[in-house]
Design a protein around this motif. Sequence first.
Motif, PDB file in Angstrom:
ATOM      1  N   GLU A 176      49.184  46.317  56.698  1.00  0.00           N
ATOM      2  CA  GLU A 176      50.442  45.647  56.393  1.00  0.00           C
ATOM      3  C   GLU A 176      51.443  46.596  55.757  1.00  0.00           C
ATOM      4  N   THR A 177      52.740  46.253  55.975  1.00  0.00           N
ATOM      5  CA  THR A 177      53.833  47.059  55.389  1.00  0.00           C
ATOM      6  C   THR A 177      54.091  46.591  53.981  1.00  0.00           C
ATOM      7  N   THR A 178      54.996  47.284  53.333  1.00  0.00           N
ATOM      8  CA  THR A 178      55.327  46.918  51.962  1.00  0.00           C
ATOM      9  C   THR A 178      56.020  45.564  51.918  1.00  0.00           C
ATOM     10  N   LEU A 179      56.898  45.291  52.915  1.00  0.00           N
ATOM     11  CA  LEU A 179      57.606  44.013  52.956  1.00  0.00           C
ATOM     12  C   LEU A 179      56.629  42.884  53.198  1.00  0.00           C
ATOM     13  N   GLU A 180      55.632  43.144  54.149  1.00  0.00           N
ATOM     14  CA  GLU A 180      54.618  42.109  54.427  1.00  0.00           C
ATOM     15  C   GLU A 180      53.742  41.851  53.217  1.00  0.00           C
ATOM     16  N   ARG A 181      53.403  42.919  52.505  1.00  0.00           N
ATOM     17  CA  ARG A 181      52.572  42.757  51.307  1.00  0.00           C
ATOM     18  C   ARG A 181      53.317  41.944  50.260  1.00  0.00           C
ATOM     19  N   LEU A 182      54.714  42.236  50.153  1.00  0.00           N
ATOM     20  CA  LEU A 182      55.518  41.516  49.165  1.00  0.00           C
ATOM     21  C   LEU A 182      55.581  40.050  49.505  1.00  0.00           C
ATOM     22  N   LYS A 183      55.780  39.728  50.818  1.00  0.00           N
ATOM     23  CA  LYS A 183      55.836  38.344  51.240  1.00  0.00           C
ATOM     24  C   LYS A 183      54.491  37.649  51.020  1.00  0.00           C
ATOM     25  N   ARG A 184      53.396  38.414  51.290  1.00  0.00           N
ATOM     26  CA  ARG A 184      52.077  37.782  51.100  1.00  0.00           C
ATOM     27  C   ARG A 184      51.826  37.429  49.652  1.00  0.00           C
TER      28      ARG A 184
ATOM     29  N   ASN B 181      54.222  33.977  53.403  1.00  0.00           N
ATOM     30  CA  ASN B 181      53.379  33.969  54.593  1.00  0.00           C
ATOM     31  C   ASN B 181      52.548  32.718  54.676  1.00  0.00           C
ATOM     32  N   ALA B 182      52.193  32.209  53.531  1.00  0.00           N
ATOM     33  CA  ALA B 182      51.388  30.990  53.511  1.00  0.00           C
ATOM     34  C   ALA B 182      52.192  29.823  53.999  1.00  0.00           C
ATOM     35  N   ALA B 183      53.502  29.781  53.541  1.00  0.00           N
ATOM     36  CA  ALA B 183      54.363  28.678  53.984  1.00  0.00           C
ATOM     37  C   ALA B 183      54.651  28.800  55.456  1.00  0.00           C
ATOM     38  N   ALA B 184      54.917  30.012  55.905  1.00  0.00           N
ATOM     39  CA  ALA B 184      55.191  30.230  57.310  1.00  0.00           C
ATOM     40  C   ALA B 184      53.984  29.868  58.137  1.00  0.00           C
TER      41      ALA B 184
END
Length: 269
Positions: free
Chosen positions: A239-247, A252-255
């Motif tokens: 995962e990227t830094t943005l994906e890690r931040l969203k996780r 990501n859970a809501a999505a």
Amino acid sequence: MSNLNGWGLTARLISKHFGALGDKVSEAIANFDPETATEADRDRLAATLRETAQKLAAARASFDKEHADVVRLRELIANDEKASATLADRLAAGKISEATVSLFCDELEANKARLPVEMQEEADAQEYMNELQKIVDAFSRQLADFDAAAKKALQNLAAAKAQKDLQQLRVERQEQLSNLSGMQSHSTALNALTRRAQNVSNEAAGLRIVADITQKPLDQAAEIDAIRKSVAQGDTSGETTLERLKRLSGQNAAAGTTAAATVATATAA
């Protein structure tokens, strides 16, 4: 022990002259052996020797008396024979009576007739005395032989006892050396301690085996649980830094929830 020469006659003379003691002396002469005699035998022999020595002393006195009687009788006869010539002259001269000369002749003839008897008694007394002397001498030698044999036996006994003591001492010393040598490589206490340590080690190994058996299901359950957790968390290695931040923020859970709902609606239509 063989009898000495002349002891047969000696035994007869002893028995003839003093009875029971003679039997005892004869028996002692025939049977005494210093190599097998006991102390009691030695005492009896010594007592018999003393009795025989006393008889010898009496026999010497008796012989001396018999010899003196013979000497006096010989002298009396010799004097009377000399006097007979004088008496013959006096009788011829009438200076002495025939009765007196006849009495003198009777006494001279009686003395001459008695002389062989006295001489035989003297000879018997001398023979008896000589035989007793032989017995005393023989008993003295036997006592000496007994004492020599007893001394040798005591010396042999002392030597045997000393040898026994020496061998016993050697055995004791060998046992001591053996015990000391054994202690150099073996110790009872050390061996016991070593055996105890081995037993404890064996017990510990046994407990470890039991613990391993008990622990294995627990380890397997923990491993399965870890697998489940790793699957649930997903692979985040790429995962990227943005994906890690969203996780981490939960987006990501809501999505994921919205996407799941959309899929469910589409399936229903």
